[in-house]
Design a protein around this motif. Structure first.
Motif, PDB file in Angstrom:
ATOM      1  N   TRP A 178       0.993  -1.117  -0.115  1.00  0.00           N
ATOM      2  CA  TRP A 178       0.072   0.030  -0.086  1.00  0.00           C
ATOM      3  C   TRP A 178       1.060   1.199  -0.170  1.00  0.00           C
ATOM      4  O   TRP A 178       2.211   1.257   0.283  1.00  0.00           O
ATOM      5  N   GLU A 179       0.372   2.420  -0.512  1.00  0.00           N
ATOM      6  CA  GLU A 179       1.060   3.575  -0.350  1.00  0.00           C
ATOM      7  C   GLU A 179       0.072   4.928  -0.057  1.00  0.00           C
ATOM      8  O   GLU A 179      -1.169   4.623   0.013  1.00  0.00           O
ATOM      9  N   ILE A 180       0.556   5.913   0.648  1.00  0.00           N
ATOM     10  CA  ILE A 180      -0.043   6.925   0.785  1.00  0.00           C
ATOM     11  C   ILE A 180       0.519   8.136   0.074  1.00  0.00           C
ATOM     12  O   ILE A 180       1.735   8.326  -0.217  1.00  0.00           O
ATOM     13  N   VAL A 181      -0.487   8.704  -0.659  1.00  0.00           N
ATOM     14  CA  VAL A 181      -0.086   9.583  -1.684  1.00  0.00           C
ATOM     15  C   VAL A 181      -0.945  10.940  -1.542  1.00  0.00           C
ATOM     16  O   VAL A 181      -2.205  11.073  -0.819  1.00  0.00           O
ATOM     17  N   PRO A 182      -0.126  12.000  -1.637  1.00  0.00           N
ATOM     18  CA  PRO A 182      -0.960  13.398  -1.176  1.00  0.00           C
ATOM     19  C   PRO A 182      -1.974  13.772  -2.383  1.00  0.00           C
ATOM     20  O   PRO A 182      -1.665  13.553  -3.442  1.00  0.00           O
ATOM     21  N   THR A 183      -2.942  14.442  -1.960  1.00  0.00           N
ATOM     22  CA  THR A 183      -3.827  14.760  -3.048  1.00  0.00           C
ATOM     23  C   THR A 183      -3.530  15.973  -3.593  1.00  0.00           C
ATOM     24  O   THR A 183      -2.564  16.747  -2.805  1.00  0.00           O
ATOM     25  N   TYR A 184      -4.301  16.504  -4.400  1.00  0.00           N
ATOM     26  CA  TYR A 184      -3.943  17.785  -5.218  1.00  0.00           C
ATOM     27  C   TYR A 184      -4.056  19.040  -4.201  1.00  0.00           C
ATOM     28  O   TYR A 184      -3.507  19.914  -4.123  1.00  0.00           O
ATOM     29  N   GLU A 185      -5.276  18.862  -3.315  1.00  0.00           N
ATOM     30  CA  GLU A 185      -5.319  19.826  -2.105  1.00  0.00           C
ATOM     31  C   GLU A 185      -4.059  19.746  -1.138  1.00  0.00           C
ATOM     32  O   GLU A 185      -3.652  21.025  -0.790  1.00  0.00           O
ATOM     33  N   ALA A 186      -3.654  18.775  -0.850  1.00  0.00           N
ATOM     34  CA  ALA A 186      -2.329  18.897   0.091  1.00  0.00           C
ATOM     35  C   ALA A 186      -1.208  19.574  -0.741  1.00  0.00           C
ATOM     36  O   ALA A 186      -0.460  20.239  -0.233  1.00  0.00           O
ATOM     37  N   LYS A 187      -1.009  19.197  -2.022  1.00  0.00           N
ATOM     38  CA  LYS A 187       0.083  19.870  -2.717  1.00  0.00           C
ATOM     39  C   LYS A 187      -0.314  21.329  -2.797  1.00  0.00           C
ATOM     40  O   LYS A 187       0.564  22.217  -2.626  1.00  0.00           O
ATOM     41  N   ALA A 188      -1.538  21.780  -2.912  1.00  0.00           N
ATOM     42  CA  ALA A 188      -1.996  23.119  -3.007  1.00  0.00           C
ATOM     43  C   ALA A 188      -1.631  23.883  -1.796  1.00  0.00           C
ATOM     44  O   ALA A 188      -0.866  25.033  -1.839  1.00  0.00           O
ATOM     45  N   LEU A 189      -2.060  23.167  -0.552  1.00  0.00           N
ATOM     46  CA  LEU A 189      -1.594  23.798   0.759  1.00  0.00           C
ATOM     47  C   LEU A 189      -0.143  24.102   1.039  1.00  0.00           C
ATOM     48  O   LEU A 189       0.188  24.990   1.388  1.00  0.00           O
ATOM     49  N   VAL A 190       0.553  22.967   0.547  1.00  0.00           N
ATOM     50  CA  VAL A 190       2.013  23.091   0.806  1.00  0.00           C
ATOM     51  C   VAL A 190       2.728  24.199   0.014  1.00  0.00           C
ATOM     52  O   VAL A 190       3.514  24.913   0.257  1.00  0.00           O
ATOM     53  N   ALA A 191       2.337  24.609  -1.171  1.00  0.00           N
ATOM     54  CA  ALA A 191       2.519  25.353  -2.170  1.00  0.00           C
ATOM     55  C   ALA A 191       2.311  26.812  -1.622  1.00  0.00           C
ATOM     56  O   ALA A 191       3.156  27.668  -1.656  1.00  0.00           O
ATOM     57  N   TYR A 192       1.230  26.928  -0.793  1.00  0.00           N
ATOM     58  CA  TYR A 192       0.814  28.255  -0.167  1.00  0.00           C
ATOM     59  C   TYR A 192       1.668  28.265   0.949  1.00  0.00           C
ATOM     60  O   TYR A 192       2.392  29.641   1.036  1.00  0.00           O
ATOM     61  N   LEU A 193       2.081  27.440   1.890  1.00  0.00           N
ATOM     62  CA  LEU A 193       2.854  27.562   3.099  1.00  0.00           C
ATOM     63  C   LEU A 193       4.438  27.930   2.552  1.00  0.00           C
ATOM     64  O   LEU A 193       5.086  28.824   2.953  1.00  0.00           O
ATOM     65  N   LYS A 194       4.614  27.345   1.411  1.00  0.00           N
ATOM     66  CA  LYS A 194       6.062  27.621   0.961  1.00  0.00           C
ATOM     67  C   LYS A 194       6.301  28.965   0.317  1.00  0.00           C
ATOM     68  O   LYS A 194       7.247  29.813   0.393  1.00  0.00           O
ATOM     69  N   SER A 195       5.100  29.436  -0.167  1.00  0.00           N
ATOM     70  CA  SER A 195       5.102  31.003  -0.586  1.00  0.00           C
ATOM     71  C   SER A 195       5.243  32.171   0.149  1.00  0.00           C
ATOM     72  O   SER A 195       5.487  33.223   0.221  1.00  0.00           O
ATOM     73  N   LEU A 196       4.932  31.740   1.557  1.00  0.00           N
ATOM     74  CA  LEU A 196       5.174  32.512   3.001  1.00  0.00           C
ATOM     75  C   LEU A 196       6.621  32.772   3.145  1.00  0.00           C
ATOM     76  O   LEU A 196       6.994  32.167   3.909  1.00  0.00           O
ATOM     77  N   ASP A 197       7.166  33.341   2.138  1.00  0.00           N
ATOM     78  CA  ASP A 197       8.794  33.568   2.366  1.00  0.00           C
ATOM     79  C   ASP A 197       9.134  35.263   2.067  1.00  0.00           C
ATOM     80  O   ASP A 197       9.066  35.574   1.083  1.00  0.00           O
TER      81      ASP A 197
END
Length: 209
Positions: A178-197
């Protein structure tokens, strides 16, 4: 004697003065703020959010991150975020958050409490996608003792068919096959957090910049 008009005038002047002091005057002070152009790159500091980052910002609001995290690095006598390592600004020149940092924020997400650390400059402090994804799935894996709730609903647990997904999480325990895969929403949230630079210098009154 009829005091009605006088009472009305007093109430009106009270609300008018409050509006002028709290809304109009600050808006006039800040109306001329502009993003600073980076010479030779065509970019600005701060830069506008990308489409993915804006989607992540909406998820940040929807899932209540703003209730536990502020986005305002402060300095001074009460809480010195600079000493905590939360300050913005270039490496070696940490500073408190300034109005320029929020030019593209609608609304500004300053927050009202700090159950968790301030995130105004989290994109500079932590730029690793995998760290953010792991932290969202199980905060205790990256921050032992954290009381942050798990956002595992932003991930899929699925059976491996053929080859494992390139996006599969590699440091989260999972049953064989089995595997755990981030959804599109998880990736979008991470993209926003990384933009707080906010690791850039900004013009301040009297600085001549």
């Amino acid at each position: 004697m009829n005091f009605g008009p006088l009472l009305f005038l007093g109430i009106f002047l009270t609300f008018a003065s409050a509006w002028i002091g709290l809304v109009f005057a600050p808006s006039q002070q800040l109306k001329d703020l502009q993003a600073m152009r980076v010479e030779g790159s065509g970019q600005t500091n701060p830069r506008p959010y990308s489409g993915l980052e804006l989607e992540g910002r909406a998820i940040y609001l929807r899932d209540g991150c703003v209730y536990c995290h502020s986005q305002q690095a402060r300095g001074g006598d009460y809480v010195n975020d600079i000493e905590r390592g939360w300050g913005a600004g270039p490496v070696g020149e940490p500073r408190r958050s300034l109005p320029q940092d929020y030019l593209y924020d609608r609304p500004v997400l300053l927050g009202t409490s700090r159950t968790g650390p301030d995130l105004a400059n989290i994109g500079s402090r932590q730029s690793d996608d995998n760290w953010h994804l792991t932290h969202l799935y199980d905060p205790r894996l990256t921050s032992p003792g954290s009381i942050m709730p798990s956002f595992s609903f932003l991930f899929e647990t699925r059976k491996i068919v053929g080859q494992p997904s390139a996006d599969a999480m590699k440091n989260i325990p999972v049953q064989p096959g089995w595997e755990i895969v981030p959804t599109y929403e998880a990736k979008a949230l991470v993209a926003y957090l990384k933009s707080l630079d906010h690791a850039y210098a900004v013009a301040t009154p009297g600085s001549g910049k």
